[in-house]
Design an enzyme around this catalytic site. Structure first.
Site, PDB file in Angstrom:
ATOM      1  CG  LEU A 124      -1.759   1.247   1.509  1.00  0.00           C
ATOM      2  CD1 LEU A 124      -2.734   1.525   0.369  1.00  0.00           C
ATOM      3  CD2 LEU A 124      -2.551   1.103   2.823  1.00  0.00           C
ATOM      4  CG  ASN A 128       5.470  11.650  -2.377  1.00  0.00           C
ATOM      5  OD1 ASN A 128       6.140  12.200  -1.490  1.00  0.00           O
ATOM      6  ND2 ASN A 128       5.916  11.484  -3.608  1.00  0.00           N
ATOM      7  N   GLY A 340      22.041  -0.847  33.669  1.00  0.00           N
ATOM      8  CA  GLY A 340      23.117  -0.926  32.681  1.00  0.00           C
ATOM      9  C   GLY A 340      23.033  -2.180  31.836  1.00  0.00           C
ATOM     10  CD  GLU A 363      -1.409  -3.792   9.899  1.00  0.00           C
ATOM     11  OE1 GLU A 363      -0.877  -4.883  10.009  1.00  0.00           O
ATOM     12  OE2 GLU A 363      -2.640  -3.638   9.894  1.00  0.00           O
ATOM     13  N   GLY A 364      -0.818   2.276   9.968  1.00  0.00           N
ATOM     14  CA  GLY A 364      -1.489   3.513  10.385  1.00  0.00           C
ATOM     15  C   GLY A 364      -0.893   4.008  11.686  1.00  0.00           C
ATOM     16  CB  THR A 365       0.959   7.100  12.646  1.00  0.00           C
ATOM     17  OG1 THR A 365      -0.111   7.994  12.271  1.00  0.00           O
ATOM     18  CG2 THR A 365       2.005   7.058  11.545  1.00  0.00           C
TER      19      THR A 365
END
Lengths: 388, 396, 261
Positions: A124, A128, A340, A363-365
């Site tokens: 997908l 851009n 540590g 999968e989409g922010t």
């Protein structure tokens, strides 16, 4: 906590856990280090029938749903989400065929995917077009009985390794997002090549590449559904697969919590195991609370989707956002508990922390997910008379 | 036959629970119960302070060993060389034979092996049963077990012992099964109950976590395979005389179902871990295959063999033939040096009977230190070079 | 070709620990596992089936709960399983056990190969495999680390020895015992696990096997355990101290003093 799983669901969890413990745990550090696709593990998952969980029995699957698949993803993710994304990614590629494909397409592709003989991938994203799917520039033009594809997809999970690609292309640019369509492209088709393999912060066992199409011709029969529904296909598929990201997140959180607790029980400072200090206990308690809450949400979302409900976008998005935010926080805290040592590659938590970040992005922010949830709220409340 | 609990006497104290190696005893409602996992070993009988546990209808079978007399040692050879365990068997066999007041004999098969027979007499055997034939050159279960069975049937020894080597553990069980007599595997102790003329055979079980003493009361011969390096080697007397009985081999022309196609030696210039007095073992702490060179160098300095943990073998750093532990080999050298291994139970069961165990690990809490005679906490990459240097200086 | 694999349920060794104060055995939990060597036998049986066809049948002698172990091997792809279980089998030594298992094999029916693990991790005797072969009068090879060739009539294998390996050819039917090196066992499958839940596992006792009480269990055994005790352990654990050089010096002088080196 008892989630009242069925016998078969318990079996899926148990088997996935066994594979995670015996095959993935010992291999994960090296897979991460070498950025190596986990073919050996994929073969084990395939021969164990797990690749076929969510496909109908008539196509060689086991007839399970989103929940069954997510239980496997969760357990695999306890060991490594670099591996689990390879497992889940093939489902993402297959879902467009499963949900919208013709009977012929299902018969042709699903048995190989369900048996694990072939992997699938979903194309997908473009340079851009990420969150904004309408910006897709890869085009497919009908020429006789063939579509001619041109353009480049970016950051495709499973790229180069998968055999079957479902790709979202523009078949009619003038119609914007309504001009998108979904096409099946098989590896080896002339004009279809792979770009460079990306160097990633985390999930380094998985392959992420460009898909490059240059006058690539595929039969018209490879169109999924009909022309113009590509955007809808994407949204429907992602609605169903997002809880899978949630399942990765809860598995990862559980893995981090397990490591942190066992370390805190053994590590001694001031003559006592550090788990006896309240500051550490509180961190562990918060990690446990959040992991369990995320699990409850993901499991509920899965059950809701599998019930056949239509309005799943909101719950699906919620299960992804909440649990991926939890995974980020829990893994950061796990590194802190190990101090540590947590920062060193000798222990698995630094990898878990690097891996976790992708869950908030792909999968989409999580920002886009919140948009989806917001939009759904607007729709829901607009229909209600009494909003108090 | 079963273990009985007298409910009048039982107080439900539970002492018997821990005594059971098979976890067959539970206490319910204040009374002990024995379930079906009971192996009738009798370990619980002595621990009960209230005499509430008994064994019912003690086995009464007929003694079928009349006319059996003498102690035999199977004198294993490979490529014409007598296995070193044979000298230990002759040492132990001599003691057993003397306690019983009988002869000690050795059984020797092979090809052109006659020259070795006298050596066995010099190490304490009174008689040698020799079968010499080209067909016996290589170890073939089928032929070897036929010959040994026939010899035992003909001469009726009361005790037959063999090394618990690959050869002994392979074909001796076939012989005992054909003779329908008892065989105790991998013994670490043998003794005679002189009153009953019984062989007391002691062996480890559960990976060396418990020891069991076993008898073969009614069948003859009493057979045992004996672990390497636990019995004392026989003393050598060049003037000892004995009798060599050469038996013909009538196996030619018979339709064999087993053929030996090839015999391949693989150990190279290193000593086999089964034979070694010193074993230096490496584990996950070595980090990669090439670091086994360090272990090899230390082993060579001590004329020892190289062992490995399962983790190191599974990682492909060293072949499986070097693996010590539950799914590898059980060893008991005089000195075992464990380098960079945590000491998983599965490893410990394969080496914890070693005389002296030295553990080197950078984690002072590693379980390996619990079985160690001497523990060195430190980085093996620093410790081993210093050890090699000190040992070389000492030699030089 | 049909393959019979013999499996045994054994206590999990990781649960066996020594109480350092009392020097006695502590067994945590009662979890039974499949003898690890038998898993290699199961895997090899499945590989032969994949190559030559036929069925793989698992056979076990043990208490009723050994049913669990057999169900587990079904989940790995074994076609069927039979449990030999009877109160009369209790207390069997290797002689009586191999007699009983051989009877079970005969009742299962036609086979080309029997595969056993090299030994069971609780008893470590490595005697039951050869005992069965002897009873059935079939050729046998112990400690097999590789099957080089197999057809319906012959088998060529590598037998692991202390100093290398032997290559042997035997006619079938035969029995082999296998070591860990032979393969890497697969994972169970989901369909296998589902089958394991519902599969019918017949239980055969003395009457089904047509064997007398005198031949099995303690009565049919030639050996008897007369004493069980915990071994003497090295109680002299000494942690050496100081710099690396100092620790090594102390060690060398101790070992020297003990005439170990």
């Amino acid at each position: 906590m008892d989630y009242f799983l069925t016998e078969d669901q318990k079996m899926i969890k148990e088997l996935s856990r066994q594979i995670a413990d015996e095959k993935i745990m010992p291999a994960r550090a090296e897979l991460d280090e070498k950025e190596e696709f986990p073919w050996e593990i994929i073969k084990v998952l395939a021969s164990s029938d797990l690749m076929g969980l969510c496909y109908p029995e008539e196509y060689g699957g086991l007839g399970g749903g989103t929940f069954e698949n997510c239980l496997a993803v969760e357990e695999i993710s306890r060991a490594c989400i670099g591996v689990s994304v390879c497992f889940a990614g093939t489902g993402l590629g297959a879902y467009p065929i499963l949900l919208f494909g013709s009977e012929d397409q299902k018969k042709r592709y699903l048995p190989d995917i369900a048996s694990g003989r072939k992997l699938a991938a979903f194309g997908l994203t473009e340079a851009n077009a990420g969150s904004d799917a309408s910006g897709i520039q890869t085009s497919a033009v009908l020429d006789g009985d063939e579509y001619v594809i041109n353009g480049t997809k970016q950051w495709i999970t499973g790229g180069g390794e998968a055999e079957i690609y479902t790709v979202i292309v523009m078949t009619d640019k003038s119609r914007g997002s309504r001009g998108a369509s979904a096409l099946i492209v098989e590896k080896g088709t002339p004009g279809f090549t792979f770009g460079i393999k990306e160097k990633k912060m985390g999930i380094r066992a998985s392959a992420t590449t460009e898909l490059v199409f240059s006058n690539c011709r595929v039969p018209r029969d490879n169109l999924i559904g009909k022309a113009g529904i590509g955007f809808i296909v994407s949204m429907r598929v992602l609605d169903r697969t997002r809880p899978g990201i949630g399942a990765q997140a809860i598995g990862l959180s559980q893995g981090a919590l397990d490591t942190a607790v066992s370390y805190a029980r053994e590590r001694k400072q001031f003559g006592k195991p550090i788990i006896s200090f309240q500051a550490v206990q509180h961190m562990l308690a918060d990690m446990a609370i959040q992991t369990e809450a995320a699990r409850a949400l993901v499991y509920s979302a899965c059950r809701f989707i599998d019930s056949g409900a239509k309005n799943i976008s909101k719950v699906s998005a919620m299960s992804k956002v909440f649990s991926s935010d939890v995974a980020m926080k829990v893994t950061v805290d796990a590194v802190q508990v190990l101090g540590g040592y947590g920062y060193m590659r000798d222990y698995p938590v630094e990898k878990m922390m690097r891996d976790a970040k992708i869950l908030q992005i792909y999968e989409g922010t999580n920002q886009i997910q919140r948009n989806v949830i917001g939009q759904e709220l607007i729709k829901e409340y607009a229909g209600k008379k009494d909003n108090r | 036959m079963s273990v009985r609990i007298d409910i009048e006497l039982c107080t439900g104290c539970g002492v018997c629970i821990d005594s059971c190696p098979f976890k067959a005893i539970t206490v319910e409602d204040g009374i002990a119960h024995v379930d079906e996992t009971c192996n009738l070993c009798g370990a619980c009988l002595d621990v009960c302070d209230f005499d509430a546990i008994s064994m019912s209808d003690i086995k009464k079978t007929e003694f079928k060993g009349d006319g059996f007399k003498g102690v035999w040692v199977y004198a294993e050879q490979r490529n014409g060389k007598i296995a070193s365990v044979v000298l230990e068997l002759l040492g132990e066999g001599r003691i057993l034979a003397d306690k019983l007041g009988v002869n000690l004999s050795a059984v020797l098969f092979g090809d052109s092996i006659e020259s070795k027979a006298n050596g066995l007499i010099q190490y304490g055997a009174d008689k040698i049963y020799l079968v010499d034939d080209p067909l016996l050159k290589d170890f073939n279960d089928e032929i070897y077990s036929n010959i040994l069975t026939d010899l035992i049937k003909e001469y009726k020894p009361e005790i037959v012992i063999s090394g618990a080597t690959a050869v002994g553990r392979s074909f001796i069980p076939k012989v005992s099964a054909r003779l329908e007599t008892g065989l105790t595997a991998d013994c670490t102790g043998l003794d005679i109950d002189s009153e009953k003329r019984l062989l007391l055979q002691t062996r480890p079980a559960f990976g060396g976590n418990i020891m069991a003493t076993i008898i073969c009361p009614d069948m003859r011969p009493q057979m045992a395979t004996v672990r390497h390096k636990v019995m004392k080697k026989a003393s050598y007397d060049p003037n000892r005389k004995g009798e060599i009985i050469t038996k013909g081999f009538d196996g030619h022309g018979k339709n064999l179902r087993t053929n030996v196609l090839d015999v391949v030696e693989e150990i190279g210039d290193l000593v086999s871990i089964a034979e070694a007095d010193v074993i230096v073992s490496g584990g996950r702490g070595l980090q990669e295959a090439k670091n086994f060179r360090l272990i090899e160098e230390l082993a060579r300095t001590l004329d020892g063999a190289v062992g490995a943990s399962r983790a190191a073998v599974d990682a492909g750093w060293i072949p499986y033939s070097h693996q010590v532990g539950q799914t590898g080999k059980t060893v008991c050298p005089k000195l075992y040096i464990a380098c960079g291994m945590s000491g998983a139970v599965q490893h410990l069961v394969g080496m914890q009977s070693s005389d002296v165990i030295v553990a080197i690990n950078k984690d002072k809490d590693a379980p390996i230190f619990e079985v160690a005679s001497f523990g060195l906490v430190g980085d093996l990459f620093e410790v081993i070079p210093v050890m090699i240097e000190r040992l070389k200086n000492r030699k030089g | 070709m049909n393959v019979i694999v013999c499996v045994k349920q054994v206590p999990e060794t990781t649960g066996v620990k020594i109480n350092k104060d009392t020097n006695t055995l502590i067994r945590e939990g009662t979890k039974g596992i499949i003898n690890p060597f038998d898993m290699y036998a199961v895997e090899e049986g499945l590989r032969i089936k994949e190559k030559l066809g036929g069925e793989v049948i698992a056979l076990s002698m043990g208490p009723p709960q050994a049913d669990e172990a057999l169900r587990e091997v079904v989940s790995y792809g074994v076609d069927g399983a039979v449990l030999l279980s009877d109160r009369a089998f209790a207390g069997a030594d290797t002689l009586a056990t191999s007699r009983t298992l051989a009877k079970g094999v005969e009742k299962v029916g036609e086979f080309g190969l029997i595969i056993c693990g090299k030994q069971a991790i609780d008893g470590d005797t490595a005697q039951v495999g050869p005992g069965i072969a002897e009873r059935l009068d079939i050729p046998y090879v112990a400690f097999v680390r590789k099957i080089r060739e197999i057809s319906n009539h012959t088998l060529v294998v590598e037998r692991m020895m202390d100093d290398g390996y032997d290559v042997l050819e035997v006619t079938l039917p035969a029995l082999i015992t296998v070591v860990k090196e032979i393969n890497e066992p697969r994972m169970p499958s989901l369909r296998g696990k589902m089958k394991a839940k519902s599969v019918d596992i017949p239980v055969w006792g003395i009457s089904e096997l047509g064997i007398s009480e005198e031949e099995v269990g303690l009565k049919g055994s030639a050996t008897q355990v007369i004493k069980i005790f915990t071994p003497q352990r090295h109680g002299n654990r000494e942690m050496l101290e100081g710099s690396v050089e100092r620790q090594v010096d102390q060690l060398v002088s101790r070992l020297d003093g003990m005439k170990i080196i």
